[in-house]
Design a protein around this motif. Sequence first.
Motif, PDB file in Angstrom:
ATOM      1  N   UNK A 183       0.135  18.665  12.916  1.00  0.00           N
ATOM      2  CA  UNK A 183      -0.180  19.844  12.111  1.00  0.00           C
ATOM      3  C   UNK A 183       0.049  21.117  12.925  1.00  0.00           C
ATOM      4  N   UNK A 184      -0.470  21.136  14.140  1.00  0.00           N
ATOM      5  CA  UNK A 184      -0.318  22.325  14.977  1.00  0.00           C
ATOM      6  C   UNK A 184       1.144  22.588  15.313  1.00  0.00           C
ATOM      7  N   UNK A 185       1.888  21.515  15.569  1.00  0.00           N
ATOM      8  CA  UNK A 185       3.300  21.673  15.931  1.00  0.00           C
ATOM      9  C   UNK A 185       4.112  22.216  14.768  1.00  0.00           C
ATOM     10  N   UNK A 186       3.881  21.668  13.581  1.00  0.00           N
ATOM     11  CA  UNK A 186       4.621  22.135  12.411  1.00  0.00           C
ATOM     12  C   UNK A 186       4.343  23.607  12.142  1.00  0.00           C
ATOM     13  N   UNK A 231       6.850  29.404  12.850  1.00  0.00           N
ATOM     14  CA  UNK A 231       6.800  30.843  13.140  1.00  0.00           C
ATOM     15  C   UNK A 231       8.055  31.345  13.853  1.00  0.00           C
ATOM     16  N   UNK A 232       8.905  30.433  14.279  1.00  0.00           N
ATOM     17  CA  UNK A 232      10.106  30.848  15.024  1.00  0.00           C
ATOM     18  C   UNK A 232      11.181  31.453  14.129  1.00  0.00           C
ATOM     19  N   UNK A 266      11.702  36.019  16.616  1.00  0.00           N
ATOM     20  CA  UNK A 266      11.045  36.131  17.921  1.00  0.00           C
ATOM     21  C   UNK A 266      11.362  37.502  18.510  1.00  0.00           C
ATOM     22  N   UNK A 267      10.347  38.293  18.758  1.00  0.00           N
ATOM     23  CA  UNK A 267      10.551  39.600  19.375  1.00  0.00           C
ATOM     24  C   UNK A 267      11.169  39.428  20.756  1.00  0.00           C
ATOM     25  N   UNK A 273       3.007  31.064  22.733  1.00  0.00           N
ATOM     26  CA  UNK A 273       1.638  31.173  23.236  1.00  0.00           C
ATOM     27  C   UNK A 273       0.791  32.061  22.324  1.00  0.00           C
ATOM     28  N   UNK A 274       1.424  33.101  21.777  1.00  0.00           N
ATOM     29  CA  UNK A 274       0.686  34.024  20.906  1.00  0.00           C
ATOM     30  C   UNK A 274       0.403  33.427  19.534  1.00  0.00           C
ATOM     31  N   UNK A 275       1.197  32.435  19.113  1.00  0.00           N
ATOM     32  CA  UNK A 275       1.073  31.887  17.768  1.00  0.00           C
ATOM     33  C   UNK A 275       0.516  30.460  17.735  1.00  0.00           C
ATOM     34  N   UNK A 276       0.048  29.960  18.864  1.00  0.00           N
ATOM     35  CA  UNK A 276      -0.469  28.584  18.893  1.00  0.00           C
ATOM     36  C   UNK A 276      -1.670  28.461  17.958  1.00  0.00           C
ATOM     37  N   UNK A 277      -1.599  27.606  16.926  1.00  0.00           N
ATOM     38  CA  UNK A 277      -2.699  27.521  15.952  1.00  0.00           C
ATOM     39  C   UNK A 277      -3.857  26.663  16.466  1.00  0.00           C
TER      40      UNK A 277
END
Length: 464
Positions: free
Chosen positions: A242-245, A250-251, A260-261, A353-357
Amino acid sequence: MSSDLSRPASVREAAASGIPSALADLGGLVRIPSIAWPAFDQSQVLRSAEAVAALAEETGVFDRVSVTTAAIPGTAERGQPAVLATRAAKNGRPTVLLYAHHDVQPTGDDALWETPPFEPTVRDGRLYGRGAADDKAGVMAHIAAIRALKEALGDDFDLGLALFIEGEEEYGSRSFAQFLADNADALRSDVIVVADSGNWDADTPALTVSLRGNARFTLTVRTLDHASHSGMFGGAVPDAMLATVKLLATLWDDDGAVAVDGMTARDAATPDYDEATLRDEAGLPDGVRPIGTGSILGRIWNKPSITITGIDATSVAAASNTLAPSITVVISARVAPGQAAGEVYAAIKTHLEAHAPFGAQLEFADVDLGDGFLVDTTGWAVQTARDALGEGYGVSAVDVGVGGSIPFIADLVREFPAAQILVTGVEDPHTRAHSPNESLHIDTFRHAVISEALLLEKLDARSV
């Protein structure tokens, strides 16, 4: 009608008449499963290098031919065997370095091949087999062009030659930079021909003038100390899948473009190329939409992309009602020409790292970076190559960008800054390099050999 058997063949005639022998030798190379990845039989890579060295020796033009390796920096290992053959220039003529690689990609699922991957098979004007195009055809284009030059000009032509056939390009060229440093004097040249790219189509030659870079790494997403029953804890405990998906999604934005900024695009015009051509060349079925925005070639040549190329997770056959504690994926990014690959890796890492759920723990490993390449098209060798390609194919050459990466070219530029680099190739859009049913268009190969032989003849007539 009688012919004058004493008249030396022209370079064009010699190249054309040598195609059957070149194809036979190419078939012999294709039969060797020279996969440089450590999970495969590494003795086959040495066998392949020795076969290429024998072909170089048989030309009779080189002062020295050897099979050699270089250290892999930061390790106690050495890289895969490469072939190095040299001939000194005479009478003020230039030296040309001819590069290709003899290692090949793994075959993937053999069931997807219509014929065995290491049994060269001719069908409908194409030669099928792993490495038939990428890049053993590049090896044989060099060998066949050298043979033609010798047949037409004799043993005493003045052009300097350095033949460098690498053995680990498909596995990251880990010892490439060290090999260049170890053999700098032997490899130093005025012109470098890299025969590892493609053409506009099967009939139209191309000179590659831009390449994207690459940033590849392994990401592990962890949410649990151990696996747990999905019925007992599902709905309260986040599993790693779930976390990986959620994280990977977000990419990209809703168009499939990179979101990706810090990943930049290059602003450059591209030729006309319509969606129908993309569908034909890429195998995109009706109903599946292309991704990204802007011109199609601009997306491929000048913009970044991100692809998930591998995943370690429970297989369908072994699926159970279990919450997975960790998932590992391989992320492969293509970098727009002009941006450093290290910048892109840092940007993606920061984004993830900023978007890790759910506070998922992230681990990064196996980072592999390679910068892109922009050719200086003002040099005399570029026009000489265009002329040779036009004569060899009977169609004017076009300048193209390539969405793929050849990271070692940055090493060549750094080690030999004065050399002019020409990126050519024998592939066409239907080659399917790296995929099942890889093939070489035989007429394209014939034109490529003739063109390279003509290029060598032109270089032999030039003083530096």
